[in-house]
Design a protein around this motif. Structure first.
Motif, PDB file in Angstrom:
ATOM      1  N   UNK A 161       0.810  -1.216   0.000  1.00  0.00           N
ATOM      2  CA  UNK A 161       0.000   0.000   0.000  1.00  0.00           C
ATOM      3  C   UNK A 161       0.844   1.266   0.000  1.00  0.00           C
ATOM      4  N   UNK A 162       1.872   1.305   0.849  1.00  0.00           N
ATOM      5  CA  UNK A 162       2.752   2.463   0.862  1.00  0.00           C
ATOM      6  C   UNK A 162       3.477   2.630  -0.458  1.00  0.00           C
ATOM      7  N   UNK A 163       3.886   1.522  -1.043  1.00  0.00           N
ATOM      8  CA  UNK A 163       4.565   1.541  -2.342  1.00  0.00           C
ATOM      9  C   UNK A 163       3.676   2.158  -3.415  1.00  0.00           C
ATOM     10  N   UNK A 164       2.413   1.781  -3.433  1.00  0.00           N
ATOM     11  CA  UNK A 164       1.489   2.313  -4.443  1.00  0.00           C
ATOM     12  C   UNK A 164       1.291   3.814  -4.266  1.00  0.00           C
ATOM     13  N   UNK A 165       1.214   4.274  -3.038  1.00  0.00           N
ATOM     14  CA  UNK A 165       1.055   5.706  -2.785  1.00  0.00           C
ATOM     15  C   UNK A 165       2.275   6.485  -3.259  1.00  0.00           C
ATOM     16  N   UNK A 166       3.440   5.925  -3.029  1.00  0.00           N
ATOM     17  CA  UNK A 166       4.672   6.601  -3.437  1.00  0.00           C
ATOM     18  C   UNK A 166       4.792   6.663  -4.961  1.00  0.00           C
TER      19      UNK A 166
END
Length: 345
Positions: free
Chosen positions: A273-278
């Motif tokens: 999830x954090x990867x997708x936001x970044x």
């Protein structure tokens, strides 16, 4: 890497790389205009018939029956196979249409787990070529992700392909086709896509209006001529991604097969999830393919236990599809690579 011109894309004035983008040439547009200027734009017209003949030859099947979606092709296939059975099995990790067509035919869908690495299950009665990886199924193959030349391995009864705008090589906006070598199934498929009509146009069975409009066939026919080129570019991008990511321990790469069409390039991460936001902050779109069938409310209401599908659950919680499409510029590919490397955790 060979540079390919692509269409401009932006979001709020910022350069943006989508996970997929259709590619239309001047030739494609001219073919559609010619069809609109003809005497026939409805379904089952002369252009559709030419497209069916060319598609059958390209894929190595005796027959191709063009319809207005890949889902329609699957629905027809299940309708022809449903007699004498009450249940049909499909992989749990697929687009929901694969399961829906079973239920629409009055049968019960049975969900099966996928292979831990390949994310396919060739033992299902409807197997799915997930992301373009060949499943090797023998009854009905949902090949919406894997249209390619010479795809007839002699084992499949019916293969269903899609020409939706996001698909890997040939698009018609919406559209699909059923591929088979069987004379009887070909006859039934023609009837089912056109109100159950026989050769005299009188209804001999129940059917639907699943015909492909001729102007959609004109676009698909034009794009079919470039099938090998489009697939080669996708393979080139996939090979570049693999070379750049294979030594990054946080990234699990998709399984390789020489016949993979790379409709999607799904990687697996432990922190998705954090990867997708970044990546989104970098102007790069990602997707998750797919929500497992048993997690959709319609099917979840049956009390299906996700623990029965350990491989599907593990994959779903980690999968991220990063951009891959024919018209992707080298600079865009490199931008995706740099962003992934910078943001992976």
């Amino acid at each position: 890497m060979r540079i390919v011109q692509n269409l401009d894309s932006s979001r709020n004035g910022k350069a943006y790389i989508p996970y997929s983008r259709q590619w239309l040439t001047k030739k494609d547009i001219a073919r559609v205009i010619d069809s609109l200027n003809s005497d026939w734009i409805a379904g089952d017209g002369p252009i559709t018939k030419r497209f069916e003949a060319e598609l059958a030859e390209k894929t190595g099947f005796k027959y191709a029956v063009a319809v207005n979606s890949g889902t329609a092709a699957l629905h027809i296939a299940v309708e022809m196979m449903r007699f004498g059975v009450t249940h049909i099995s499909v992989p749990a990790l697929t687009f929901v249409a694969t399961a829906n067509v079973v239920e629409l035919a009055g049968l019960t869908v049975v969900l099966e787990d996928v292979h831990k690495r390949k994310l396919v299950n060739g033992d299902c009665q409807i197997s799915v070529d997930y992301a373009g990886y060949p499943s090797g199924g023998s009854l009905i193959v949902d090949a919406a992700h894997s249209l390619r030349p010479s795809m007839n391995n002699g084992n499949n009864k019916i293969v269903c392909v899609s020409f939706h705008a996001t698909k890997n090589s040939v698009v018609s906006g919406e559209g699909g086709a059923l591929l088979t070598d069987d004379d009887i199934w070909h006859k039934h498929a023609l009837q089912l896509r056109a109100h159950g009509q026989g050769g005299d146009k009188n209804t001999v069975r129940l059917g639907w209006n699943y015909r492909m409009p001729d102007f959609c066939a004109a676009l698909a026919r034009s794009q079919l001529e470039e099938l090998e080129v489009r697939l080669a570019r996708r393979r080139q991008i996939a090979e570049y991604y693999i070379a750049e990511f294979e030594r990054i321990p946080e990234i699990e790469l998709p399984a390789w097969d020489d016949n993979h069409t790379w409709h999607l390039f799904p990687i697996r991460l432990n922190s998705r999830n954090g990867f997708r936001l970044l990546l989104n902050a970098d102007g790069i779109e990602t997707r998750v393919h797919f929500l497992p069938i048993y997690r959709h409310p319609y099917y979840a209401s049956r009390g299906i236990d996700p623990a029965n599908f350990p491989n599907t659950e593990e994959a779903y919680k980690r999968l991220v599809s990063i951009p891959i499409f024919y018209g992707m510029k080298d600079s865009e590919v490199e931008e995706v690579v740099e962003s992934v490397k910078r943001n992976v955790q």
